[in-house]
Design an enzyme around this catalytic site. Structure first.
Site, PDB file in Angstrom:
ATOM      1  N   ILE A  43       0.927  -1.159   0.027  1.00 21.10           N
ATOM      2  CA  ILE A  43       0.122  -0.099   0.072  1.00 21.10           C
ATOM      3  C   ILE A  43       0.832   1.412   0.072  1.00 21.10           C
ATOM      4  CG2 ILE A  43      -1.889   0.933   1.336  1.00 21.10           C
ATOM      5  CD1 ILE A  43      -2.842  -1.529  -0.339  1.00 21.10           C
ATOM      6  N   SER A  74       3.820   2.291   2.421  1.00 22.75           N
ATOM      7  CA  SER A  74       4.991   2.782   3.254  1.00 22.75           C
ATOM      8  C   SER A  74       5.574   1.571   3.748  1.00 22.75           C
ATOM      9  CB  SER A  74       4.395   3.626   4.367  1.00 22.75           C
ATOM     10  OG  SER A  74       3.477   2.918   5.188  1.00 22.75           O
ATOM     11  N   GLU A  96       8.149   5.389   0.909  1.00 23.36           N
ATOM     12  CA  GLU A  96       7.626   6.660   1.920  1.00 23.36           C
ATOM     13  C   GLU A  96       8.614   6.788   2.894  1.00 23.36           C
ATOM     14  OE1 GLU A  96       3.323   6.749   2.703  1.00 23.36           O
ATOM     15  OE2 GLU A  96       2.969   5.681   0.759  1.00 23.36           O
ATOM     16  N   CYS A 119      -0.165   9.582  17.156  1.00 21.36           N
ATOM     17  CA  CYS A 119      -0.672  10.856  17.085  1.00 21.36           C
ATOM     18  C   CYS A 119      -0.316  11.579  15.589  1.00 21.36           C
ATOM     19  CB  CYS A 119      -0.281  11.624  18.230  1.00 21.36           C
ATOM     20  SG  CYS A 119      -0.926  11.153  19.608  1.00 21.36           S
ATOM     21  N   CYS A 175      -9.066   3.022   3.527  1.00 18.83           N
ATOM     22  CA  CYS A 175      -9.091   2.087   4.939  1.00 18.83           C
ATOM     23  C   CYS A 175     -10.095   2.593   5.768  1.00 18.83           C
ATOM     24  CB  CYS A 175      -7.672   1.983   5.513  1.00 18.83           C
ATOM     25  SG  CYS A 175      -6.711   3.417   5.716  1.00 18.83           S
ATOM     26  N   HIS A 222      -2.036  -3.973  11.465  1.00 20.83           N
ATOM     27  CA  HIS A 222      -2.179  -3.343  12.725  1.00 20.83           C
ATOM     28  C   HIS A 222      -1.481  -4.331  13.885  1.00 20.83           C
ATOM     29  CE1 HIS A 222      -4.723  -0.482  10.716  1.00 20.83           C
ATOM     30  NE2 HIS A 222      -4.058   0.329  11.216  1.00 20.83           N
TER      31      HIS A 222
HETATM   32  N1  GLN Z   1       0.245   4.987   1.549  1.00 25.91           N
HETATM   33  C1  GLN Z   1      -0.058   5.292   2.591  1.00 25.91           C
HETATM   34  C2  GLN Z   1       0.806   4.445   3.400  1.00 25.91           C
HETATM   35  O1  GLN Z   1       1.040   3.320   2.882  1.00 25.91           O
HETATM   36  C3  GLN Z   1      -1.474   4.917   2.829  1.00 25.91           C
HETATM   37  C4  GLN Z   1      -1.711   5.140   4.406  1.00 25.91           C
HETATM   38  C5  GLN Z   1      -3.210   5.003   4.992  1.00 25.91           C
HETATM   39  O2  GLN Z   1      -4.043   4.458   4.256  1.00 25.91           O
HETATM   40  N2  GLN Z   1      -3.456   5.722   6.272  1.00 25.91           N
HETATM   41  O3  GLN Z   1       1.419   4.766   4.481  1.00 25.91           O
HETATM   42 ZN    ZN Z   2      -4.866   2.480   4.733  1.00 26.03          ZN
END
Ligand code: GLN
Ligand code: ZN
Length: 403
Positions: free
Chosen positions: A71, A73, A124, A156, A283, A334
């Protein structure tokens, strides 16, 4: 076309040769062939052709079935955060900081190649936060030093303050994306935060309507998209994780919000050529009630968080035929627990009951910045193995039977 097939195949089974296909009205009102219109300005002709984006993308991307990606990062290691804070404190100069980020990007690319992922990301490393990073490079934003608010759990963020007209004085992600792409023959996905999320996760001026501010953001992101495309980045993801949370409390006001929010996303995304594949990621979302709006975003690939609901979230896609590819997250990022290959395969099978398998992608739920490298490598190794298992099964099923 697949949506039509889904609809027609059961009918064909039942009716066999008695099934006739015809349009629902005469075609007298539709011109036949654009190919002969050689005097039309080429730019305008492109708009008129309802080109087959998916086919053109498949032709150059040459992805296998069950394509794998992430996705965006990768782990924000202590080293990466240290380099950033040293740079901010002016103890590390620009050149040394860039060098550190480039090295980190190279590491991410090499890890992904070793894992065997199909569409890579640069990782990222240079981003503190997906909104603050873009805010810092745009005109019209200001920043607090201590304005922390909770994101989730103990995490945060410091939402930037959007106070003025938005302008993009220079490219924001180009250097990192092109560096990453220069390191590998595999496609690297450019990674941007979408206009609606930039708006919803900032503190926004209230002297002008939000849709107007969002359009300004969309134009800035559009320029970035076009820069990336021009520099040879053929897959671009525009993240919109905050799209849903911007929905007004009153349901009556939902259509108005969705109208301008989706229009802004499209404004950011739709300047590209048919060959350029646009992804979006969302998300924290329930999709059932906004599924038609999501389809209207017209992204070629939509990756979503789905593993925690055991793919039930995809029920929305059963009745509503989204023409797009879908990447339902196959494990929960997570959690530090490693998914097993079997679990991932199971989830993908569940997904394939709701969405035609040829439109499915294989990816985690969300970005991996909060995880450690060993966890990431463990989980992605299993994810890639799961995709390979399914590819093999599909190949066996479709192979011609031996006489
Ligand atoms: N591209 C972002 C990442 O991978 C997407 C983060 C998200 O969806 N909150 O961190
Ligand atoms: Zn996400």
């Amino acid at each position: 076309m697949t949506a039509w097939l889904d609809w027609l195949e059961p009918l064909a089974e039942r009716l066999g040769e008695r099934l006739w296909l015809a349009p629902s009205c005469p075609l007298l009102h539709v011109p036949v062939d654009l190919a002969q219109e050689d005097r039309l300005d080429a730019g305008i002709r492109d708009w008129l052709a309802f080109a087959q984006r998916a086919a053109r993308q498949a032709a150059w991307l040459k992805l296998p079935a069950w394509p794998t990606t992430t996705i965006g990062s990768f782990p924000q290691t202590a080293q990466v955060r240290h380099a950033r804070s040293e740079y901010k404190a002016a103890r590390l100069d620009e050149a040394a900081y860039r060098q550190a980020m480039r090295a980190e990007i190279e590491r991410a690319i090499r890890e992904q190649e070793a894992l065997g992922l199909d569409v890579l990301v640069h990782g990222e490393a240079e981003r503190n936060d997906m909104v603050e990073y873009f805010g810092e490079q745009l005109e019209g934003y200001a920043f607090t030093r201590f304005g922390w608010v909770q994101s989730y759990g103990s995490r945060c963020v410091k939402p930037p303050i959007l106070f003025g007209d938005i302008r993009r004085p220079h490219a924001m992600t180009l250097e990192w994306a092109t560096w990453a792409q220069s390191l590998t023959p595999r496609p690297v996905k450019g990674m941007l935060t979408g206009p609606v999320t930039l708006l919803n996760w900032s503190f926004v001026r209230d002297d002008q309507p939000r849709p107007l501010t969002c359009q300004q953001l969309a134009l800035a992101i559009r320029e970035e998209v076009l820069n990336l495309e021009k520099a040879g980045i053929g897959v671009i993801q525009i993240d919109e994780p905050a799209l849903r949370e911007g929905l007004p409390l009153r349901r009556q006001q939902w259509p108005a919000y969705l109208d301008w929010a989706i229009a802004c996303f499209r404004l950011a995304a739709n300047g590209v050529r048919d060959e350029t594949q646009i992804h979006t990621h969302m998300c924290y979302s329930e999709f059932n009630d906004i599924i038609s709006a999501i389809a209207q975003m017209d992204a070629d690939v939509i990756t979503i968080e789905a593993s925690r609901s055991d793919m039930e979230l995809l029920d929305a896609f059963v009745d509503f035929h989204c023409p797009n590819d879908i990447g339902p997250g196959v494990y929960d990022i997570h959690s530090p627990n490693l998914p097993t290959q079997e679990q991932i395969v199971q989830r993908l099978r569940q997904a394939a009951r709701r969405i035609p398998p040829e439109r499915l992608w294989v990816n985690p739920d969300c970005g991996l910045k909060t995880r450690q490298w060993p966890e990431v490598i463990g989980a992605l190794t299993r994810m890639v193995a799961a995709a390979r298992q399914l590819r093999q099964e599909t190949a066996q099923k479709t192979a011609p039977a031996k006489a």
